[in-house]
Write an enzyme that holds these catalytic residues in place. Structure first.
Site, PDB file in Angstrom:
ATOM      1  N   ILE A   1      37.819  35.810  43.384  1.00  0.00           N
ATOM      2  CA  ILE A   1      37.427  37.188  43.133  1.00  0.00           C
ATOM      3  C   ILE A   1      37.909  38.051  44.279  1.00  0.00           C
ATOM      4  O   ILE A   1      37.734  37.700  45.442  1.00  0.00           O
ATOM      5  CB  ILE A   1      35.895  37.308  43.039  1.00  0.00           C
ATOM      6  CG1 ILE A   1      35.352  36.328  42.012  1.00  0.00           C
ATOM      7  CG2 ILE A   1      35.494  38.715  42.681  1.00  0.00           C
ATOM      8  CD1 ILE A   1      33.869  36.101  42.157  1.00  0.00           C
ATOM      9  N   CYS A   2      38.532  39.159  43.917  1.00  0.00           N
ATOM     10  CA  CYS A   2      39.001  40.080  44.942  1.00  0.00           C
ATOM     11  C   CYS A   2      37.991  41.212  45.005  1.00  0.00           C
ATOM     12  O   CYS A   2      38.054  42.161  44.250  1.00  0.00           O
ATOM     13  CB  CYS A   2      40.397  40.528  44.560  1.00  0.00           C
ATOM     14  SG  CYS A   2      40.942  42.022  45.285  1.00  0.00           S
ATOM     15  N   LEU A   3      37.008  41.042  45.892  1.00  0.00           N
ATOM     16  CA  LEU A   3      35.938  42.044  46.007  1.00  0.00           C
ATOM     17  C   LEU A   3      35.733  42.281  47.491  1.00  0.00           C
ATOM     18  O   LEU A   3      35.579  41.331  48.259  1.00  0.00           O
ATOM     19  CB  LEU A   3      34.660  41.495  45.350  1.00  0.00           C
ATOM     20  CG  LEU A   3      33.424  42.383  45.381  1.00  0.00           C
ATOM     21  CD1 LEU A   3      33.661  43.641  44.564  1.00  0.00           C
ATOM     22  CD2 LEU A   3      32.228  41.654  44.815  1.00  0.00           C
TER      23      LEU A   3
ATOM     24  N   HIS B   1      40.498  42.186  38.824  1.00  0.00           N
ATOM     25  CA  HIS B   1      40.315  41.702  40.204  1.00  0.00           C
ATOM     26  C   HIS B   1      39.868  40.245  40.257  1.00  0.00           C
ATOM     27  O   HIS B   1      39.398  39.785  41.290  1.00  0.00           O
ATOM     28  CB  HIS B   1      39.295  42.565  40.950  1.00  0.00           C
ATOM     29  CG  HIS B   1      39.849  43.904  41.316  1.00  0.00           C
ATOM     30  ND1 HIS B   1      39.170  44.829  42.035  1.00  0.00           N
ATOM     31  CD2 HIS B   1      41.044  44.478  41.041  1.00  0.00           C
ATOM     32  CE1 HIS B   1      39.901  45.912  42.191  1.00  0.00           C
ATOM     33  NE2 HIS B   1      41.052  45.718  41.586  1.00  0.00           N
TER      34      HIS B   1
END
Ligand SMILES: [Zn+2]
Ligand SMILES: [Zn+2]
Ligand SMILES: [Zn+2]
Ligand SMILES: [Zn+2]
Ligand SMILES: [Zn+2]
Ligand SMILES: [Zn+2]
Ligand SMILES: [Zn+2]
Lengths: 156, 542
Positions: free
Chosen positions: A94-96, A87
């Site tokens: 950041i893919c959060l 991610h």
């Protein structure tokens, strides 16, 4: 609004300068717009315990109503890499879910974000980049919070 | 009694009006910006602004508590006409602010009783007041808040503490810097702005100019304690700047510091130089190892020599077989003639040089040549084509005519394998490309189809309208036509209109059928991409 943002950041800064969980350290907070933190990940063979990863927080005047922009930074001195994770893109984005407009809640703070990212790395088992990493890194011009990630995975 | 009442009322009115005026001069205080005198309980803290609750509200759905303003701002983006609503920031329960959301009075009282510093504390007010009273403090009591000048003819503002001194709004000039200003602002000027005003240093009791204050406190103040110059090498003592020399004379570390620093510097330099050397050594070692492996493979297995050595067995092996005059020319023949012969008979020992076609080894094969390359049982009496194939396609040396055949076959198989790998990789890439393209086509088609159906609907509507118009017109014509036909004048006009109507109808239906045709083409196009994907997939399967 701007007043609330800076007041809250001042309070967070006082707390962060006091105590922080192990593996999280404040690097710089010269103003109330940009902070940098260093993370280290214990107990995960993917990330050597000696390695540190640098996070950059950018706060807008509407923080904490609006999420801060949090990305990993790469640098050569001191050496900081972008941690490999399904991610985290090679450009540090950041893919959060808690960082995008949908998932953000104003009760989060710098410390809780750092802890979330640290545990996201600590629990990782795949040494790989997100699908379409190269294409995304080449073409993305959006701010991280405006990106609609397709790969949100509730398990991470 | 009545006089007393009237007087009390008048005083109250005065008080209220002065308060109102003061509120105009002193903008309302942002209570979130206050500094609290003592640490407060974390349970009193709003999780959004991290201040003690201000006008706290409780979400009835989950019992979480926030400041009213905080939760309103959080929900500002999800505005609804039914009042503020959204997800609870703490637990994400959908919630809303209702008329009974205010919390109990106790929480309000506790938070309002917390002691805060006066917001004018930077200007000099030392007051500490309860948070609930801070606005009143600024509006009514604080000596560092503004109020209107007491002089009747003066409209300007003064600090409340200076109000008793009468009107201070006359020009003065600062004795130190000669800048002119009003008396009312002189004090602030002295405290923060005047560069020529002296302030006394609390540590050394010396009077220092405001403009030199920064350097004094950082560098020159003799009373500030500084670390020993040998600190990096281990001396932990600190001494006042004025006594630093005394310590340095007695401190071994301080004496050694210049030498140690020089040594450190040299060590760093040498380390850097050493790093360069190590890298060079690595490169050299790598090169040496490469040379060694080349030498050792040559000794161990003469069949496995690299590309450059392949000429040697050729030169030595061929002349025997052919009986030609050997030498450089013959090597050229072996290298270039392979393209000309599909199945050269094993007995052919000499060829006319006119048959030479210049096909370099390793160049793309003519299609004819791929046939004998297929692996399978090979007639034992045809060794020559294999050696030739082999020679051409790879830098591998051809085995002698009576040599072991197992090695070229293996080589061919591995080559075949790698080709297959390559093909499968390419097919995967093609598939991905195809998927993307068909997705794109699908999206585009969807839109086009939508547009087409919309247009078709419009055309149908149009055609209905035209039909209706035409029939209405016809009917009218027929009604009036009977009478006018007797006059014999209007006959053709009725049929004209009918004809025109029919023409329009025909045109509309043509347009509709064209649209339907376009839709078919769009569908067919989609089918075609699908078919192409299939055929390509089939082709890439080797
Ligand atoms: Zn609040
Ligand atoms: Zn809740
Ligand atoms: Zn005050
Ligand atoms: Zn005045
Ligand atoms: Zn002055
Ligand atoms: Zn001093
Ligand atoms: Zn010393």
């Amino acid at each position: 609004m701007a007043g609330m943002s800076s007041k809250r950041l001042q309070k967070e800064l006082v707390k962060i300068q006091g105590t922080l969980p192990p593996g999280i350290a404040l690097v710089s907070a010269e103003n109330l717009r940009e902070w940098q933190m260093d993370l280290s990940i214990p107990d995960n063979p993917i990330y050597p315990p000696t390695e540190k990863y640098r996070l950059r927080f950018l706060f807008s005047p509407s923080y904490p109503i609006e999420a801060p922009e949090v990305v990993f930074l790469a640098s050569s001195n001191p050496e900081r890499k972008i941690p490999i994770h399904p991610h985290i893109y090679t450009n540090g984005i950041i893919c959060l879910d808690l960082l995008d407009t949908q998932g953000w809640s104003p009760v989060h703070n710098v410390e809780s974000i750092s802890i979330s990212i640290q545990s996201m790395l600590a629990g990782n088992t795949k040494a790989e980049r997100p699908p379409g990493d190269a294409e995304f890194v080449r073409s993305n011009r959006q701010r991280p919070r405006d990106i609609n990630f397709l790969y949100h995975d509730p398990s991470v | 009694m009545r006089r007393l009442e009237a007087r009390r009322q008048m005083e109250e009115a005065n008080f209220l009006s002065s308060k109102a005026r003061s509120q105009n001069l002193n903008p309302p205080i942002d209570l979130r910006m206050l500094d609290y005198v003592t640490a407060y309980d974390d349970n009193l803290m709003c999780p959004i602004c991290r201040c003690p609750f201000l006008d706290p509200v409780v979400l009835a759905e989950c019992d979480h508590c926030f400041c009213r303003d905080c939760i309103r701002q959080t929900w500002a983006s999800t505005y609804s006409p039914l009042g503020p609503r959204g997800d609870c920031p703490s637990c994400r329960t959908p919630a809303k602010l209702g008329p009974r959301s205010a919390t109990s009075k106790i929480l309000v009282n506790i938070t309002d009783d917390l002691l805060v510093r006066c917001p004018k504390s930077e200007d000099g007010c030392k007051a500490q007041v309860k948070r609930g009273e801070v606005q009143d403090h600024v509006n009514i009591y604080c000596g560092y808040a503004y109020m209107e000048c007491t002089a009747d003819d003066c409209e300007l503002h003064v600090l409340r503490k200076d109000a008793a001194e009468g009107c201070l709004h006359f020009g003065v000039s600062c004795l130190d810097c000669r800048q002119s200003m009003q008396k009312a602002s002189l004090e602030t000027h002295w405290r923060v702005q005047c560069p020529d005003r002296k302030v006394s240093c609390e540590l050394c009791k010396e009077a220092v100019f405001n403009r030199e204050w920064d350097t004094h406190s950082r560098e020159t103040c003799p009373a500030i304690s500084i670390p020993c110059p040998g600190k990096v090498f281990g001396c932990n003592s600190r001494s006042k700047r004025s006594q630093a020399d005394v310590h340095a004379k007695s401190c071994t570390f301080a004496k050694l510091t210049p030498m140690l620093t020089a040594m450190q510097q040299r060590m760093d330099e040498q380390e850097a130089a050493q790093k360069v050397m190590v890298r060079k050594l690595e490169v050299l070692e790598g090169g040496f190892q490469a040379v060694q492996t080349i030498l050792s493979t040559k000794q161990e297995d003469p069949d496995q020599v690299g590309a450059d050595e392949s000429r040697i067995p050729l030169l030595t092996g061929r002349p025997h077989q052919r009986g030609d005059s050997g030498g450089m020319l013959d090597a050229m023949v072996v290298e270039t003639d392979v393209g000309a012969f599909v199945f050269p008979p094993p007995s052919s020992s000499s060829r006319p040089s006119s048959e030479l076609v210049h096909v370099r080894a390793g160049a793309s094969l003519p299609p004819l040549y791929s046939a004998p390359m297929a692996p399978g049982p090979r007639p034992a009496d045809l060794p020559e084509p294999f050696t030739m194939d082999f020679d051409m396609a790879s830098p591998f040396p051809p085995p002698a005519a009576n040599g072991p055949y197992i090695s070229p076959l293996h080589h061919l198989l591995s080559m075949h394998e790698s080709l297959r790998d390559e093909m499968s990789r390419m097919s995967a890439a093609l598939q991905e490309l195809d998927g993307r393209q068909s997705m794109q086509a699908l999206n585009e088609n969807l839109r086009t189809r939508e547009e087409i159906s919309y247009m078709a609907a419009q055309v149908a509507g149009l055609s209905r309208q035209v039909h209706w118009l035409t029939s209405a017109q016809l009917q009218r014509q027929q009604h009036g036509g009977a009478g006018r036909q007797a006059a014999g004048a209007a006959g053709p006009s009725g049929s004209d209109i009918a004809g025109a109507g029919a023409g329009v109808e025909a045109a509309v239906s043509t347009a509709a059928s064209a649209l339907r045709g376009a839709a078919r083409i769009v569908n067919a196009g989609q089918g075609m991409t699908m078919r192409r994907g299939l055929s390509e997939e089939g082709r890439t399967k080797l």
